[in-house]
Scaffold this active site. Structure first.
Site, PDB file in Angstrom:
ATOM      1  N   LYS A  75       0.400  -1.400  -0.362  1.00  0.00           N
ATOM      2  CA  LYS A  75      -0.328  -0.283  -0.108  1.00  0.00           C
ATOM      3  C   LYS A  75       1.001   0.885  -0.017  1.00  0.00           C
ATOM      4  CE  LYS A  75      -2.720   0.098   3.406  1.00  0.00           C
ATOM      5  NZ  LYS A  75      -2.124   1.032   4.433  1.00  0.00           N
ATOM      6  N   THR A  77       4.064   1.538  -0.841  1.00  0.00           N
ATOM      7  CA  THR A  77       4.458   1.404  -2.680  1.00  0.00           C
ATOM      8  C   THR A  77       3.440   1.910  -2.992  1.00  0.00           C
ATOM      9  OG1 THR A  77       5.857   0.194  -1.201  1.00  0.00           O
ATOM     10  CG2 THR A  77       6.051   0.048  -4.081  1.00  0.00           C
ATOM     11  N   ARG A  98       2.213   7.923   7.426  1.00  0.00           N
ATOM     12  CA  ARG A  98       2.694   8.328   8.739  1.00  0.00           C
ATOM     13  C   ARG A  98       4.433   8.148   8.532  1.00  0.00           C
ATOM     14  NH1 ARG A  98      -0.943   3.392  10.341  1.00  0.00           N
ATOM     15  NH2 ARG A  98      -0.539   3.032   8.581  1.00  0.00           N
ATOM     16  N   LYS A 109       6.737  -6.128  10.952  1.00  0.00           N
ATOM     17  CA  LYS A 109       6.312  -5.748   9.269  1.00  0.00           C
ATOM     18  C   LYS A 109       7.087  -4.961   9.213  1.00  0.00           C
ATOM     19  CE  LYS A 109       2.424  -2.188   9.354  1.00  0.00           C
ATOM     20  NZ  LYS A 109       3.367  -0.682   8.649  1.00  0.00           N
ATOM     21  N   ALA A 277      -3.268   1.808  13.221  1.00  0.00           N
ATOM     22  CA  ALA A 277      -4.539   1.722  13.090  1.00  0.00           C
ATOM     23  C   ALA A 277      -5.508   0.375  13.537  1.00  0.00           C
ATOM     24  CB  ALA A 277      -3.876   1.083  11.803  1.00  0.00           C
ATOM     25  N   PHE A 305      -3.632  -0.325   7.656  1.00  0.00           N
ATOM     26  CA  PHE A 305      -4.073  -2.005   7.246  1.00  0.00           C
ATOM     27  C   PHE A 305      -5.251  -1.286   5.910  1.00  0.00           C
ATOM     28  CE2 PHE A 305      -2.700  -2.297  11.381  1.00  0.00           C
ATOM     29  CZ  PHE A 305      -1.769  -3.180  11.205  1.00  0.00           C
ATOM     30  N   PHE A 385       3.364  -8.194  -8.668  1.00  0.00           N
ATOM     31  CA  PHE A 385       4.485  -9.063  -7.870  1.00  0.00           C
ATOM     32  C   PHE A 385       4.999  -9.912  -9.415  1.00  0.00           C
ATOM     33  CE2 PHE A 385       3.025  -7.191  -4.463  1.00  0.00           C
ATOM     34  CZ  PHE A 385       4.053  -7.942  -2.963  1.00  0.00           C
ATOM     35  N   TRP A 413       6.439  -0.821  -8.230  1.00  0.00           N
ATOM     36  CA  TRP A 413       7.842  -1.218  -7.559  1.00  0.00           C
ATOM     37  C   TRP A 413       9.528  -1.467  -8.205  1.00  0.00           C
ATOM     38  CZ3 TRP A 413      11.593  -5.051  -7.079  1.00  0.00           C
ATOM     39  CH2 TRP A 413      11.925  -5.307  -6.001  1.00  0.00           C
TER      40      TRP A 413
END
Length: 560
Positions: A75, A77, A98, A109, A277, A305, A385, A413
């Site tokens: 998210k 990225t 954030r 994480k 979150a 999230f 991906f 990415w």
């Protein structure tokens, strides 16, 4: 032999940054408008923030996702890549994100600066100490804790019941050993013995207060409203009663200023604040978002999230409080994560599985329905991906087309802003052509029970809500204290639409249990605790910290 893929930190360290003064100049900010933290970081001054008030607002684009899985969604990225893509299209754009917490960074994480060629820089600084905001919040939190215990020691004029002190100490690291502690041992000179505990800094109400405050005066007012304890008559005791809101504001006077940085492609970004979150509202600061709206035509911001947590809270809490109206919402989905929601194990995700993908799309469908219930247009970002097959990608894009939801294959990415051009163009088209009827899901005048019920039914797809005896008693007390007109901030697992993290996909006919409520009166919401959400996480068996080091030149190693 396979091609070696560069790590995020290798890509970040190879990038060439521009002096932050040049980035500020692009935004129309002068040298006197920023406070430098070295060559590549700065805070926007209080005076500059005040001067922005008369400028026209830009447009907010909110980025959210499906329920996260260990397979990753990307998210942050996509948020960064979308900003870079709009920049390539000649739009005046800013990113508002954030700040990462050291706890998750050194735990499991990872950081929060994006990935690959869609990153915010300087990545190492942002993921570690940055400009010291979290340290200031930690200090303010613990100064309040010390002042409470000193008040007990010095005679307890407020008649605080030491068994009903709800304010905890804080630390910006995962440390399960500090969840429950006993303090004040060692005799009369060492304080009043009592049970206490630690939250991680991002779960501190001071973090939520700082992120919802509109300026320094509003920050002080919100701090004064924080409930720290209850007295011997079971009435709330606040920071204002203790008379220390001024001291706490003093400790936060610099932390409240948003931090200006840049992406790999030199798109300006404000990285500021970082409330959990799960426990809080999971969005960057109102001050940063509103500053970005004055400085740019398009502001890309994210919420923590999936849409059931971050987006719901952004739209019901932050947007309402700050009078922000999003233009559209981007829902990030990956083939990998959707296959996990369809029942595939993490170690089997590289194998094509169209049936599991189709089953997992039920999770995406629920989040689409949720955002539509707010009256907002949607674009799905299919974050690619390398293991995704052409058939899987086409299956997902065809499904979105069938559902009449705009979707774009996103390769930020690997390709940076170039890989987000399709997404950027789809968003610009949606903003110009689709109707926007944004409205929060409930009125503040509704009861707390009604607000919880609305979220469970409309956002989670649940059947009913069960309130524990403790929660029911608290609801009666909150009514008496005049807190019933506040929004509700649900504390729930991020992995499932339900309060059971093992229920992936789109569970049905489930009930949510509210075990207790936590009043965050300074922040301006009531937290509803479900399941076993922790306010102080623990470290995993193999923390990310095991891979981190620094070379003889002071260069970070192993930071993702």
């Amino acid at each position: 032999m396979g091609i070696k893929v560069k790590s995020d930190i290798e890509i970040a360290q190879a990038a060439t940054m521009k002096p932050i003064c040049e980035i500020a100049e692009k935004l129309g900010l002068k040298e006197d408008d920023i406070e430098l933290f070295g060559k590549y970081k700065a805070k926007i001054s209080t005076e500059a923030l005040k001067s922005l008030g008369t400028k026209k607002n830009g447009r907010v684009i909110l980025v959210t996702s499906i329920n996260p899985t260990p397979a990753g969604e990307g998210k942050s990225t996509v948020t960064v890549g979308l900003g870079d893509a709009l920049n390539r299209l000649g739009k005046k754009v800013m990113i508002a994100m954030r700040e990462p917490s050291l706890g998750p960074t050194m735990g499991i994480k990872g950081g929060a600066t994006g990935g690959g060629y869609s990153q915010v820089l300087p990545m190492e600084d942002i993921n570690l100490h940055f400009t010291g905001d979290f340290h200031a919040i930690t200090t303010a939190n613990n100064a309040l804790a010390a002042l409470i215990d000193n008040h007990l020691q010095q005679g307890n004029q407020l008649r605080i019941d030491q068994r009903r002190i709800v304010w905890k100490r804080a630390l910006d690291l995962n440390d399960r050993a500090l969840r429950k502690v006993v303090i004040g041992l060692g005799g009369p000179l060492q304080g009043v013995p009592r049970e206490d505990g630690f939250d991680i800094t991002v779960a501190s109400e001071i973090m939520a207060v700082l992120c919802l405050a509109t300026d320094l005066n509003d920050l002080k007012l919100r701090l004064s409203r924080i409930v720290i304890a209850y007295n011997d008559q079971k009435e709330p005791v606040t920071v204002g009663d203790l008379g220390v809101e001024g001291a706490l504001t003093l400790l936060l006077k610099d932390a409240v200023k948003p931090n200006l940085v840049q992406t790999i492609e030199h798109t300006p970004a404000l990285v500021h604040g970082g409330p959990f979150a799960n426990i809080a509202h999971g969005c960057n600061s109102v001050i940063a978002t509103k500053a970005a709206l004055k400085l740019a035509d398009y502001v890309i911001t994210e919420a923590g999230f999936g849409a059931d947590l971050g987006a719901e809270k952004f739209l019901n809490i932050k947007a309402r409080s700050a009078a922000i109206k999003p233009e559209t919402v981007v829902i990030v989905a990956t083939i990998r994560a959707l296959k996990m929601h369809g029942g595939v194990a993490k170690d089997e995700l590289a194998t094509e599985n169209l049936s599991a993908l189709s089953l997992g799309m039920n999770n995406l469908q629920k989040h689409i329905e949720t955002i539509k219930s707010f009256g907002l247009p949607i674009v799905v970002a299919v974050n690619k991906f390398i293991t995704d097959t052409d058939k899987e990608i086409q299956t997902l894009l065809d499904w979105c087309n069938q559902e009449k939801v705009p979707a774009a294959l996103t390769e930020v990415w690997e390709k940076g802003g170039e890989g987000g051009l399709q997404l950027a163009e789809a968003i610009l088209k949606v903003i110009e052509t689709e109707e926007n009827h944004f409205s929060p899901l409930y009125e503040l005048s509704a009861s707390i029970e009604e607000k919880v019920q609305t979220i469970v039914e409309k956002v989670y797809g649940g059947k009913s809500v069960e309130f524990s005896p403790k929660a029911k008693k608290q609801l009666m007390d909150f009514e008496k204290f005049g807190w019933s007109n506040l929004p509700v901030c649900m504390a729930k697992t991020q992995y499932s639409l339900s309060d059971d993290p093992s229920k992936l996909g789109r569970p049905a006919d489930f009930s949510i249990t509210i075990r207790e409520f936590k009043p965050s009166i300074g922040a301006g919401f009531i937290v509803a605790l479900t399941g076993e959400v922790m306010t102080m996480p623990g470290l995993p068996k193999k923390p990310a910290a095991l891979n981190m080091d620094v070379d003889e030149n002071g260069k970070a190693v192993g930071l993702f």
